[in-house]
Every structure is written in C-alpha cells, then in structure tokens.
Design an enzyme around this catalytic site. Structure first.
Site, PDB file in Angstrom:
ATOM      1  N   HIS A   1      -8.034   7.007 -50.577  1.00  0.00           N
ATOM      2  CA  HIS A   1      -9.223   7.853 -50.549  1.00  0.00           C
ATOM      3  C   HIS A   1      -9.268   8.740 -49.310  1.00  0.00           C
ATOM      4  CE1 HIS A   1     -11.000   4.426 -48.117  1.00  0.00           C
ATOM      5  NE2 HIS A   1     -11.544   5.436 -47.450  1.00  0.00           N
ATOM      6  N   TYR A  59     -18.085   4.897 -52.973  1.00  0.00           N
ATOM      7  CA  TYR A  59     -16.817   5.470 -53.418  1.00  0.00           C
ATOM      8  C   TYR A  59     -16.984   6.070 -54.813  1.00  0.00           C
ATOM      9  CZ  TYR A  59     -14.460   2.902 -49.676  1.00  0.00           C
ATOM     10  OH  TYR A  59     -14.063   2.422 -48.458  1.00  0.00           O
ATOM     11  N   HIS A  85     -11.709  10.480 -42.426  1.00  0.00           N
ATOM     12  CA  HIS A  85     -10.483   9.680 -42.383  1.00  0.00           C
ATOM     13  C   HIS A  85      -9.877   9.575 -43.763  1.00  0.00           C
ATOM     14  CE1 HIS A  85     -13.487   6.535 -43.519  1.00  0.00           C
ATOM     15  NE2 HIS A  85     -12.477   6.070 -44.252  1.00  0.00           N
ATOM     16  N   GLU A 127     -14.811   9.058 -50.577  1.00  0.00           N
ATOM     17  CA  GLU A 127     -15.821   8.177 -49.992  1.00  0.00           C
ATOM     18  C   GLU A 127     -16.753   9.031 -49.150  1.00  0.00           C
ATOM     19  OE1 GLU A 127     -16.118   4.264 -47.026  1.00  0.00           O
ATOM     20  OE2 GLU A 127     -14.627   5.807 -46.642  1.00  0.00           O
ATOM     21  N   HIS A 144     -12.020   4.069 -37.178  1.00  0.00           N
ATOM     22  CA  HIS A 144     -10.712   4.427 -37.724  1.00  0.00           C
ATOM     23  C   HIS A 144     -10.660   5.929 -37.992  1.00  0.00           C
ATOM     24  CE1 HIS A 144     -13.222   4.062 -41.193  1.00  0.00           C
ATOM     25  NE2 HIS A 144     -12.315   3.762 -42.097  1.00  0.00           N
ATOM     26  N   HIS A 171     -19.306  -2.127 -45.569  1.00  0.00           N
ATOM     27  CA  HIS A 171     -18.055  -2.789 -45.221  1.00  0.00           C
ATOM     28  C   HIS A 171     -18.290  -3.809 -44.118  1.00  0.00           C
ATOM     29  CE1 HIS A 171     -15.603  -0.124 -47.583  1.00  0.00           C
ATOM     30  NE2 HIS A 171     -15.889   0.941 -46.874  1.00  0.00           N
TER      31      HIS A 171
END
Length: 310
Positions: A217, A258, A155, A268, A202, A249
């Site tokens: 990112h 990261y 993503h 990431e 996501h 997260h």
C-alpha cells in the site's frame, strides 16, 4: 533533529489499469491535485500541503503495482555521495542515472534495485510549487478541498523475500533507523521492519514474503481520528472497496483505514503515531501477537490484508 542524507519519501509511481478511472479515484475520492501530464501518458499529482511539484505518478499498464519509490535527499552533494555509497555496496544493483526533466519539474535521479526487488531512486531537486494555503499568515487548511484530502504522501509498505539485505541497505548505506520490527519463532527471524529516515514511526516498511517487488500500500496522512472516520464515510458514499477499518495499529500506534483504487492498488489514510528519534530503542513485536500488532482493536489478522498485493 538535524536532517541530512535522505530526508523523506518524495514520490511513488504506480501502475494502473485504466488511467481515467485512476485519476478520478486519486483526485475525486482521495483528494489529490493534478499538477502535470507528460508525453509518456503519465499523470502527476500532489496533496494539498506538499510543497513539491508531485508525490504520486500514475501510468497505465496491463498489471497494477508500483514502478518505483523516490526519496528526496538533502543536496546535490548528498545525492552524489549516496549514489557512490550504493554503487560501492554489494546490497544494491541495476544502477542508472535518470536525466533531469524526465519527471517534470525534477532534477536528475539515481535509480537502483534493492534486495527485495523493488526499484528505488534518489533525487535532490524538485520544483517547489507550494502548498494550497501559502506560506505567509496561512490558514490551517485551504478552501476547495475534495474527497478525503490528505495533507501529504506518507509512506509505503512493500513485500519481498530478502528482508535482511534490504534492512541492511537502508540502515547501513542510506542511514535509516529501525523504529519497529516483528520477529518470528525461536530463532527470532525478522518478518517485518518499519524504517524511518525522519522522526516518523516509519517512512517505509517491508514484510518478508517469498515474492519479489510486490506493493502492499501507499499511505497518505490525515490529522486525526475524526478525519479517519470521515474518510470511511466518503469511501462508503463513493462505493469504494474498503479493505479494513477504521481501526488502530499496535505497530506505530497509528489510526487507519485501508481501501483500494480502481486498479486494485491498496491505499491507506493514516493519522497519529509517535515521534521517532535515532536513539529511541527499537520496538519489537513477536509473531504470536501479530493480531494486535496489525489491528489493535480486532486483535486478529485479516487474511486478505496479508495475502492481497499488487
């Protein structure tokens, strides 16, 4: 879940300041495989478990950042339908068709600009070169992996001003769902949206910032927390600039670290997260809980994470 329309992220095209250094980073540190170079000086790469010809495109330029993000759609008919829907919508602009072959091993692409200023494109055809284990009686992973060795491009997180228009476009025109959102203040202004076209938490995310067309990112998938920890060791051994992590997260529940490529583009590597279906209620975070939402272990914001982008 029946997969129609937009299937998944297909590629991200990044600008880098020194192409040779960038290739070294993405091949030797991140662990992608180079699949082609073209007469425009671009380099095309893929992760080991990706079937398609490429998922990352690198181009040398004077300024780092993202040129565009590409999305694989289910068929030629879906490509034509979605192109028509986008052109009929007031939410997108700057439409163009990119001829087949402009990316190697790739069919025609439909390009457009979204309200946050980012350039997106849709395509339905890209040559299948296969994953590194093959598809008959495969081992869990191939021999000869280098660096961190993620299995796929997962993503992007992008910054822009018109978050409302962009979310409306992705939901109402492209058929995405809002898996999670961040709301601020008594008016509950949406300042973050995590959008899925699949069953992942996501496939793209947007953060409201008073800028256009900024890249935060690109993320690549690892299997588990232990691989995230190993990635941290590799990054330290290679003296790569680490932004933050390893950590978790709250948003997406994913495990993460990261770091930056040689041009300052943030990468990431990510593992975990939940299964998303279109009927899953949207998870909402409030801005007073932004610390644990972003970095669940530290429970506080890293200012550089919010303010450094390309």
């Amino acid at each position: 879940m029946a997969m129609t329309g937009v299937l998944r992220p297909g590629h991200v095209a990044l600008r880098v300041l020194d192409l040779n250094e960038a290739v070294r980073h993405y091949v030797e540190v991140l662990g992608l495989f180079e699949t082609a170079r073209d007469d425009k000086g671009r380099v095309f790469l893929k992760a080991w478990d990706e079937a398609d010809h490429h998922s990352v495109v690198l181009r040398e330029a004077d300024e780092a950042g993202m040129d565009y993000m590409g999305w694989r759609v289910a068929s030629d008919a879906e490509l034509e339908r979605l192109a028509g829907d986008l052109q009929a919508s007031s939410l997108a602009s700057d439409f163009s068709w990119i001829a087949a072959g402009e990316h190697p091993a790739t069919g025609k692409r439909f390009r457009f600009t979204i309200p946050t200023g980012h350039v997106m494109e849709l395509y339905s055809q890209k040559d299948v070169v296969g994953c590194n284990t093959g598809y008959t009686n495969p081992d869990p992973w191939p021999d000869g992996l280098r660096g961190i060795a993620p299995s796929r491009f997962d993503h992007c997180l992008l910054y822009g001003d018109d978050l409302d228009g962009t979310v409306k476009l992705f939901v109402e025109v492209l058929g995405f769902g809002v898996a999670e959102q961040v709301l601020a203040g008594p008016d509950k202004l949406m300042i973050g949206a995590f959008l899925s076209c699949s069953n992942k938490p996501h496939d793209v995310a947007f953060i409201r910032q008073p800028v256009k067309n900024k890249f935060h990112h690109a993320s690549f998938l690892l299997d588990n927390w232990n691989e995230i920890l190993k990635a941290a060791d590799i990054l330290s051994k290679r003296k790569v600039s680490i932004d933050i992590g390893p950590t978790r997260h709250g948003i997406t529940r994913g495990e993460t670290i990261y770091f930056f490529d040689s041009s300052g583009n943030r990468n990431e590597v990510f593992s975990g997260g939940y299964i998303y279906y279109p009927d899953k209620p949207t998870i909402t975070w409030t801005d007073d809980q932004l610390g644990p939402a972003i970095f669940y272990h530290d429970r506080k914001i890293n200012d550089a994470f919010l303010t450094v982008y390309t």
